[in-house]
Design a protein around this motif. Structure first.
Motif, PDB file in Angstrom:
ATOM      1  N   VAL A 178       0.835  -1.202   0.000  1.00 54.25           N
ATOM      2  CA  VAL A 178       0.000   0.000   0.000  1.00 54.25           C
ATOM      3  C   VAL A 178       0.868   1.249   0.000  1.00 54.25           C
ATOM      4  CG1 VAL A 178      -1.985  -1.084   1.107  1.00 54.25           C
ATOM      5  CG2 VAL A 178      -0.184  -0.078   2.533  1.00 54.25           C
ATOM      6  N   THR A 179       0.306   2.323  -0.506  1.00 51.06           N
ATOM      7  CA  THR A 179       1.032   3.576  -0.587  1.00 51.06           C
ATOM      8  C   THR A 179       1.477   4.038   0.798  1.00 51.06           C
ATOM      9  OG1 THR A 179       0.940   5.844  -1.443  1.00 51.06           O
ATOM     10  CG2 THR A 179      -1.066   4.981  -0.417  1.00 51.06           C
ATOM     11  N   ALA A 180       2.673   4.577   0.888  1.00 52.75           N
ATOM     12  CA  ALA A 180       3.216   5.036   2.164  1.00 52.75           C
ATOM     13  C   ALA A 180       4.415   5.928   1.894  1.00 52.75           C
ATOM     14  CB  ALA A 180       3.640   3.852   3.033  1.00 52.75           C
ATOM     15  N   ALA A 181       4.679   6.836   2.828  1.00 49.12           N
ATOM     16  CA  ALA A 181       5.845   7.709   2.693  1.00 49.12           C
ATOM     17  C   ALA A 181       7.130   6.893   2.666  1.00 49.12           C
ATOM     18  CB  ALA A 181       5.872   8.719   3.836  1.00 49.12           C
ATOM     19  N   ASN A 182       7.138   5.759   3.392  1.00 53.46           N
ATOM     20  CA  ASN A 182       8.352   4.929   3.425  1.00 53.46           C
ATOM     21  C   ASN A 182       8.460   3.972   2.232  1.00 53.46           C
ATOM     22  OD1 ASN A 182       6.577   2.780   4.017  1.00 53.46           O
ATOM     23  ND2 ASN A 182       6.874   3.020   6.222  1.00 53.46           N
ATOM     24  N   LYS A 183       7.415   3.913   1.404  1.00 53.51           N
ATOM     25  CA  LYS A 183       7.383   3.054   0.224  1.00 53.51           C
ATOM     26  C   LYS A 183       7.659   1.592   0.555  1.00 53.51           C
ATOM     27  CE  LYS A 183       8.748   6.578  -3.152  1.00 53.51           C
ATOM     28  NZ  LYS A 183       9.644   6.890  -4.302  1.00 53.51           N
ATOM     29  N   SER A 184       7.298   1.181   1.751  1.00 50.90           N
ATOM     30  CA  SER A 184       7.662  -0.173   2.204  1.00 50.90           C
ATOM     31  C   SER A 184       6.593  -0.804   3.089  1.00 50.90           C
ATOM     32  CB  SER A 184       8.989  -0.120   2.980  1.00 50.90           C
ATOM     33  OG  SER A 184      10.024   0.416   2.205  1.00 50.90           O
ATOM     34  N   THR A 185       5.327  -0.443   2.903  1.00 55.08           N
ATOM     35  CA  THR A 185       4.269  -0.882   3.822  1.00 55.08           C
ATOM     36  C   THR A 185       3.331  -1.886   3.158  1.00 55.08           C
ATOM     37  OG1 THR A 185       4.361   1.204   5.031  1.00 55.08           O
ATOM     38  CG2 THR A 185       2.361  -0.101   5.273  1.00 55.08           C
ATOM     39  N   VAL A 186       3.017  -2.945   3.904  1.00 51.15           N
ATOM     40  CA  VAL A 186       2.137  -4.014   3.433  1.00 51.15           C
ATOM     41  C   VAL A 186       0.947  -4.137   4.379  1.00 51.15           C
ATOM     42  CG1 VAL A 186       1.943  -6.522   3.106  1.00 51.15           C
ATOM     43  CG2 VAL A 186       3.977  -5.299   2.299  1.00 51.15           C
ATOM     44  N   SER A 187      -0.244  -4.255   3.834  1.00 56.12           N
ATOM     45  CA  SER A 187      -1.448  -4.468   4.633  1.00 56.12           C
ATOM     46  C   SER A 187      -1.761  -5.953   4.705  1.00 56.12           C
ATOM     47  CB  SER A 187      -2.641  -3.731   4.016  1.00 56.12           C
ATOM     48  OG  SER A 187      -2.947  -4.284   2.741  1.00 56.12           O
ATOM     49  N   THR A 188      -2.361  -6.373   5.829  1.00 55.60           N
ATOM     50  CA  THR A 188      -2.806  -7.752   5.983  1.00 55.60           C
ATOM     51  C   THR A 188      -3.810  -7.808   7.130  1.00 55.60           C
ATOM     52  OG1 THR A 188      -2.068 -10.062   6.166  1.00 55.60           O
ATOM     53  CG2 THR A 188      -0.938  -8.443   7.554  1.00 55.60           C
ATOM     54  N   ALA A 189      -4.191  -9.004   7.544  1.00 52.47           N
ATOM     55  CA  ALA A 189      -5.113  -9.152   8.672  1.00 52.47           C
ATOM     56  C   ALA A 189      -4.356  -9.069   9.988  1.00 52.47           C
ATOM     57  CB  ALA A 189      -5.841 -10.492   8.580  1.00 52.47           C
ATOM     58  N   TYR A 239     -11.270  -4.760  14.561  1.00 48.75           N
ATOM     59  CA  TYR A 239     -10.029  -4.104  14.132  1.00 48.75           C
ATOM     60  C   TYR A 239      -9.005  -5.116  13.604  1.00 48.75           C
ATOM     61  CZ  TYR A 239     -12.285  -0.551  16.958  1.00 48.75           C
ATOM     62  OH  TYR A 239     -13.201   0.331  17.471  1.00 48.75           O
ATOM     63  N   ASP A 240      -9.480  -6.154  12.945  1.00 49.24           N
ATOM     64  CA  ASP A 240      -8.598  -7.214  12.451  1.00 49.24           C
ATOM     65  C   ASP A 240      -7.837  -6.773  11.194  1.00 49.24           C
ATOM     66  OD1 ASP A 240      -7.354  -9.641  12.057  1.00 49.24           O
ATOM     67  OD2 ASP A 240      -9.119 -10.598  11.160  1.00 49.24           O
ATOM     68  N   THR A 241      -6.956  -5.819  11.373  1.00 51.86           N
ATOM     69  CA  THR A 241      -6.113  -5.306  10.286  1.00 51.86           C
ATOM     70  C   THR A 241      -4.741  -4.983  10.860  1.00 51.86           C
ATOM     71  OG1 THR A 241      -7.972  -4.353   9.053  1.00 51.86           O
ATOM     72  CG2 THR A 241      -5.791  -3.457   8.590  1.00 51.86           C
ATOM     73  N   ALA A 242      -3.713  -5.193  10.069  1.00 50.18           N
ATOM     74  CA  ALA A 242      -2.356  -4.860  10.511  1.00 50.18           C
ATOM     75  C   ALA A 242      -1.536  -4.397   9.314  1.00 50.18           C
ATOM     76  CB  ALA A 242      -1.694  -6.062  11.181  1.00 50.18           C
ATOM     77  N   PHE A 243      -0.411  -3.767   9.624  1.00 49.08           N
ATOM     78  CA  PHE A 243       0.489  -3.282   8.580  1.00 49.08           C
ATOM     79  C   PHE A 243       1.917  -3.674   8.942  1.00 49.08           C
ATOM     80  CE2 PHE A 243      -3.204  -0.546   8.601  1.00 49.08           C
ATOM     81  CZ  PHE A 243      -3.540  -0.479   7.252  1.00 49.08           C
ATOM     82  N   ALA A 244       2.657  -4.111   7.942  1.00 48.34           N
ATOM     83  CA  ALA A 244       4.055  -4.490   8.125  1.00 48.34           C
ATOM     84  C   ALA A 244       4.927  -3.552   7.302  1.00 48.34           C
ATOM     85  CB  ALA A 244       4.286  -5.931   7.684  1.00 48.34           C
ATOM     86  N   VAL A 245       5.989  -3.060   7.908  1.00 52.84           N
ATOM     87  CA  VAL A 245       6.968  -2.241   7.200  1.00 52.84           C
ATOM     88  C   VAL A 245       8.135  -3.142   6.834  1.00 52.84           C
ATOM     89  CG1 VAL A 245       8.520  -0.260   7.332  1.00 52.84           C
ATOM     90  CG2 VAL A 245       6.252  -0.150   8.383  1.00 52.84           C
TER      91      VAL A 245
END
Length: 367
Positions: A178-189, A239-245
């Motif tokens: 997903v779009t991010a300032a760090n250009k390194s972010t992933v969305s998941t559950a 709120y079953d969502t998380a993001f990984a950098v």
């Protein structure tokens, strides 16, 4: 199990809490390599419970560092975990990727832990926020991915499989750049990142455009994991969502290689979506990308989750896959695959991306 807890009041739960663990220990099927097909998925576990009685995904003892709560858990707060997974890419051999269990199996552990989640509590209503849309980024590489066999969906560069270890077992989910300032972010559950509550995952990698064991854009390891405190603290399905950098790979950032999706928060309910994922449980094998489309409707079984569902028969392994507004993978991402009801479920539910999940995204994207 259903008959035991359907009419259980919160006061009675407090009195019976100590005995619940022993009871569930006798009723819960064991989980192991030889009987994975016999275990219930998260969807099946939820079906067996009434709308007023959902079992918590309470964390087991782990050597992982405790989640860091950056703000008070009563609001839009974020839990984070600094990952040290630089060697995870080598850990995930083709054999381990093939044998990884569906991340939805983690839901069965809720039965073993014998604790109840939000029993008797009303739905938490978020303060309405303004619609927020952040555009994505096109991938620099325009190379077409080789489709070695006929698939339901052509691989999408920014959508992939997630592999991780939790509680000593290897699991697989789905995710999206997903779009991010760090250009390194992933969305998941959320349940693909944190036990909810409990330990954070280790050996966490994202494999974009995965197809039949191939990793055409490499295996990206995690630098940090983020989830709403409401998930990390008590496994609230709302709120079953998380993001990984992710770390850089060969000196490049994830979004510069595979692109990234735009995201939208506080959107209207009842929109039309197209969701993607890598379902691994029967009748699927997790080796290729699948999709579902339809108009979202509220979950009538557990309205306290505030979730919406679309027509979909994807199974375990698709958890964390992105929902896009519209009818293609080029739309704004607005939710993820979270749960269904039963192994033959025809509806996939996803959390509403409001201000709480937006706060988690903001923290991850700015890190």
């Amino acid at each position: 199990m259903k008959h035991l807890f359907t009419n259980l009041s919160y006061a009675r739960y407090l009195r019976f809490r100590q005995s619940a663990v022993a009871i569930t220990g006798r009723l819960t099927p064991s989980i192991g390599r030889n009987n994975v097909t016999k275990t219930k998925t998260l969807a099946t576990s939820l079906l067996s419970l009434s709308a007023a009685a959902i079992l918590a995904l309470v964390g087991t003892t782990s050597a992982n560092a405790a989640p860091v709560n950056t703000t008070d858990s009563s609001g839009a707060s974020v839990s984070s975990h600094a990952a040290s997974d630089t060697g995870a890419a080598d850990y995930w051999t083709p054999e381990r990727m093939k044998n990884a269990k569906s991340g939805d199996i983690l839901g069965v552990k809720a039965l073993e832990r014998g604790k109840l989640l939000n029993l008797g509590k009303a739905q938490v209503t978020e303060a309405p926020g303004a619609v927020s849309s952040i555009p994505g980024q096109q991938a620099a590489d325009s190379t077409t991915i080789d489709r070695k066999v006929n698939q339901s969906e052509t691989p999408v560069k920014h959508i992939g499989k997630i592999f991780f270890t939790l509680g000593g077992s290897n699991y697989v989910c789905s995710g999206n750049s997903v779009t991010a300032a760090n250009k390194s972010t992933v969305s998941t559950a959320g349940h693909c990142v944190n036990e909810g509550p409990g330990a954070y995952a280790t050996n966490f990698v994202f494999v974009p455009a995965y197809l039949n064991g191939a990793a055409p854009y490499g295996k990206w390891t995690a630098k940090a994991l983020y989830s709403p405190t409401q998930w990390a603290s008590n496994g609230n399905m709302q709120y079953d969502t998380a993001f990984a950098v992710m770390n850089t790979l060969n000196g490049q950032k994830l979004a510069d290689v595979v692109g990234s999706s735009g995201v939208q928060f506080n959107a209207a309910r009842g929109l039309s979506y197209k969701s993607f994922g890598y379902p691994a449980a029967s009748p699927f094998n997790g080796e290729s990308l699948k999709s579902c489309s339809g108009t979202a409707t509220n979950d009538p079984n557990n309205p306290q989750f505030n979730t919406q569902g679309i027509p979909c028969n994807m199974t375990g392994g698709s958890s964390g896959g992105p929902w896009f507004i519209g009818n293609s993978s080029t739309g704004y991402q607005n939710s993820i695959n979270s749960y269904g009801y039963g192994s033959n479920s025809t509806t996939m539910y996803g959390p509403y991306w409001g201000t709480v999940i937006q706060s988690t995204y903001n923290t991850a994207a700015a890190s």
